[in-house]
Design a protein around this motif. Sequence first.
Motif, PDB file in Angstrom:
ATOM      1  N   ALA A  91      -9.187   2.765   3.992  1.00 37.24           N
ATOM      2  CA  ALA A  91      -8.408   1.538   3.859  1.00 37.24           C
ATOM      3  C   ALA A  91      -7.332   1.508   4.930  1.00 37.24           C
ATOM      4  CB  ALA A  91      -7.774   1.456   2.473  1.00 37.24           C
ATOM      5  N   GLU A  96      -6.206  -3.341   0.963  1.00 38.01           N
ATOM      6  CA  GLU A  96      -7.580  -2.840   0.995  1.00 38.01           C
ATOM      7  C   GLU A  96      -7.761  -1.669   0.024  1.00 38.01           C
ATOM      8  OE1 GLU A  96      -8.288  -3.680   5.741  1.00 38.01           O
ATOM      9  OE2 GLU A  96      -8.906  -1.734   4.967  1.00 38.01           O
ATOM     10  N   ALA A  97      -6.780  -0.792   0.007  1.00 36.03           N
ATOM     11  CA  ALA A  97      -6.887   0.381  -0.865  1.00 36.03           C
ATOM     12  C   ALA A  97      -6.949  -0.054  -2.322  1.00 36.03           C
ATOM     13  CB  ALA A  97      -5.700   1.312  -0.636  1.00 36.03           C
ATOM     14  N   ILE A 100     -10.269  -1.521  -3.248  1.00 36.94           N
ATOM     15  CA  ILE A 100     -11.307  -0.492  -3.417  1.00 36.94           C
ATOM     16  C   ILE A 100     -11.202   0.124  -4.814  1.00 36.94           C
ATOM     17  CG2 ILE A 100     -12.061   1.809  -2.664  1.00 36.94           C
ATOM     18  CD1 ILE A 100     -11.140   0.935   0.217  1.00 36.94           C
ATOM     19  N   LEU A 299      -5.984   6.251   3.100  1.00 32.49           N
ATOM     20  CA  LEU A 299      -5.168   5.092   3.472  1.00 32.49           C
ATOM     21  C   LEU A 299      -4.418   5.317   4.784  1.00 32.49           C
ATOM     22  CD1 LEU A 299      -3.790   2.337   2.737  1.00 32.49           C
ATOM     23  CD2 LEU A 299      -2.044   3.694   1.557  1.00 32.49           C
TER      24      LEU A 299
END
Lengths: 483, 232, 250
Positions: A91, A96-97, A100, A299
């Motif tokens: 990510a 984004e992290a 997910i 990350l």
Amino acid sequence: MNEATLTYYPSRDFKANARAALADSNLRASFRGAMDFLMGKRAAQFPDAHELAELRKLGEAIRQKSLAKLPELLEQLEAKLTENGVTVHWAETTEEANAIVHGLIAAKGGKLAVKGKSMVSEETELNHYLEARGMTAIESDMGEYIVQLAGEKPSHIIMPAIHKTRADIARLFSEHIPGTPYTEDVDALIQIGRQALRQMYVSADVGISGVNFAIAETGTLCLVENEGNGRMCTTVPDMHIAITGIEKVIEKLSDVVPLYSLLTRSATGQPVTTYFNMISGPRRPGEKDGPREVHLVLLDNGRSQAYSDEQLRKTLQCIRCGACMNHCPVYTRIGGHAYGTVYPGPIGEIISPHMLGLENTVDLPTASSLCGACGEVCPVKIPIPEMLMRLREESVRDPHEKVAHPLRGQGAGVDKEVKLAWRLWTGLYSKPGYYRLFGWAATRLRGLTPRHQLGWTQNHVPMKPAPKTLHELMRERRKETGR
Amino acid sequence: MSARENILTKLRAAPRSAPPAPDVAAYYAGTPKLTGLAALKHWAALMRAVRTEVLWVRESDWPRTLAEQVAARGIRTLLLAPSTAHGARAAAALAELAEPPLRLGFDQTIDGWKATLFNEVDAAFTRVRAGIALTGSLIAWPDEHEPRTMSLVPPIHFALFDTRTLYPDFFSAMSAENWAAGMPTNALLISGPSKTSDIQQTVAYGAHGPRELVVLAVLPDEIDLAELEADA
Amino acid sequence: MSQKRPPADVYFFGTCLIDVFQPQAGLDAVTLIEREGVRVHYPDAQSCCGQPAYTSGEVAAARRVARAQLDLFPEAWPIVVPSGSCAGMMKHHWPTLFAGTPDEARAKEVAGRIVEFADFLLNTLDWQPTDLGQPLTLAVHTSCSARREMNTHVNGWALIDRLANVKRVVHEREAECCGFGGVFSVRHPDIAGAMVADKAAALKDSGAAQFVTADCGCMMNINGKLAKDGDTFAGEHLATFLLKRTGGAA
Ligand code: SF4
């Protein structure tokens, strides 16, 4: 609606936050006491200065080597973990992290996540993200649990609830945990927390944790803890999601030995923690417990910016021990919340600008007297004062100046008046003739010394030049002595 | 491009120089090593400092000691691994108690009996793989006979430890056993019962996992008990 | 103990704060050194080591001001600096400041000759005083950069401990910063104010009659705070104190 413009950066209010914290005598007393305690415990763990010096050198070398090979080691880690049955996700941003993690839980139809301590998930504000999407995330580290019940954020990276007194916690527990009587007995409080949390491990669909060290050689995730909640989260639910920063990887299994020793001794002054948990994969056929699925989310969130510059890269050597905050005279007085960032104290001052941009953190690199206590205790020898000065340089650099690796928010601290003052200063102090004249004038006009001198006179009597400068006194002396 | 590619591309674009290589092996070769009686004493002192009960036993008599400890605590349900030799010996000794506890094996996967495991098991008995003198630690490699949760979930953990496997430090342990060649799904260092200092730096035991850790430390015959406990 | 043979000549770099605000401290340091038979040369064109700009991130400004000092010390004599943080700047940060510039070699050469005043008096001159003062209890504050970069605290203690009638007491959290930090005290007056208040209180509570320090910034910070509170307790520069105790009262 554009979410970014609505994001609130509490670190922009650093000065006001600090002022409020300084005025709170209870808060100051509890931080002072806690920091004195932690400093004493650390010192007791390192009675031999030579051993400490050698171990720190080794720790620094390991972290620098890991960073020098970072892209290769990340690939190796990914390959090894995959071979071990762990799924690796990448990510670039916190959003984004979170997506997910949420996706993984949703795919299993899960609702309840139980979390071990993870500062990276604080960075991404994962709990908030999951809750907004109908899931529940329960913090299980006692300190984090307390902070979560209070609707607050951790004020220290190792001891999240260090700002809370026993009475605060007694009140929280009795108000939030059904059927709990008010008690200030620490053992009783912990047992109350234990009862509440043990039920969560049983019913949770997923366990979420951080990672202290990720070993590329063997594909192993290491977790350091005392409570056992980390083990619970990574062992009992059917799925384990670990989330960490890309800088946490180390090359060899043996590299973890000195780092672990430095971490526990620097952080809490323990020779070792209760548990050192090394996870190298999900439940294998025949095994009867452990999660069936293990995921690792790697990350970036600004780390690659720090990485792009060889000097600033040292920031990423950090093993998150918190010793720099424990020894920081500023942190000790204002506590962790005033910084308005996930990572407070010296490490926060040097890492947050990469995560949030200098435009949102411009006061942080200046919030240090550069006393050097942080750099002196850092177990991996990050020259924190040097990093602070470099960030100050970038924040007053002309925003339009082209540099090899511009930092986000370059020039955010530029103030025209201050720039002008420095230009004047440079003119005066680099030209002996002007400087002598200035010294002469300042001393002769000392009666006109302003009564208000920026921030100085808030705490001090005004600075007043002497009747004669040392230059003059030395000239007179030369005449007298003939030399 | 994927996040993975973006991140790796950024990292690869950065200037890099090779820093001096750390030599972990050389460092640990140069540190003093605890051996023999001194190692045992140091190990026990550190374990006891974090409220571990260390009981010195012999290979012949540890089952009896275990049974006594179980009886003294009034344990009603105990988890052990009858499929192992030590588990079978323990089970046999416990069966002879006047009021023998219910002896459960970890016969099925955790999924079917999580709540029971958490709420109804008083204690577990497992063997540990080795020990570490310098930090006062035990090493456990849980397996299908003795799964991870046995040393974690029940409030009391009895650990059988053969003191001949006491290593001076963590580095010696992992290199002597060549861990780098292959790690189990889960490997652990355990140094005391679960604890926390999250409330005003006050230590409290039994935070989430075991409240008590009782180590049955099996001594070889040549070690004299009196000497071991002298000025300890 | 690394005792070098005393040089016949030294340069003296007075620092900008001493020059304008505490010149007597500089003069006293010069007197002490000359009394030991060393000729002191004071380049008249000197101004500042550049530290205020350097720690503010104004690196180009710092470099310009520092460069103006580089030519002032042509002879191979030691350069004595009566302020730990400035000495640290010149010794440890000038090489970095000039790295990659045409002045790098020169800056390194000059940096190599920088010696902090207490270090010089103790380790080069092996100062052996006769204490003429009345019995006195004294506290010592050492600036942080001087402590961490120059080991000045040890040298300061050793010098004071050579005075027969002075009892040196340790104050609470002696190693903690006084909150000066150059522009820090102006930029973050709330935090810096809390720090200096604690430092001033610790020095007072130590039972000492006064304190000394070998750093002019810290001295102005702590004294300025004490004076603002109307306190009579105060500190003076180490050089001034040592000179007074040994009959050279200015
Ligand atoms: S910067 Fe150093 S001292 Fe601070 S948390 Fe990181 S490793 Fe610890």
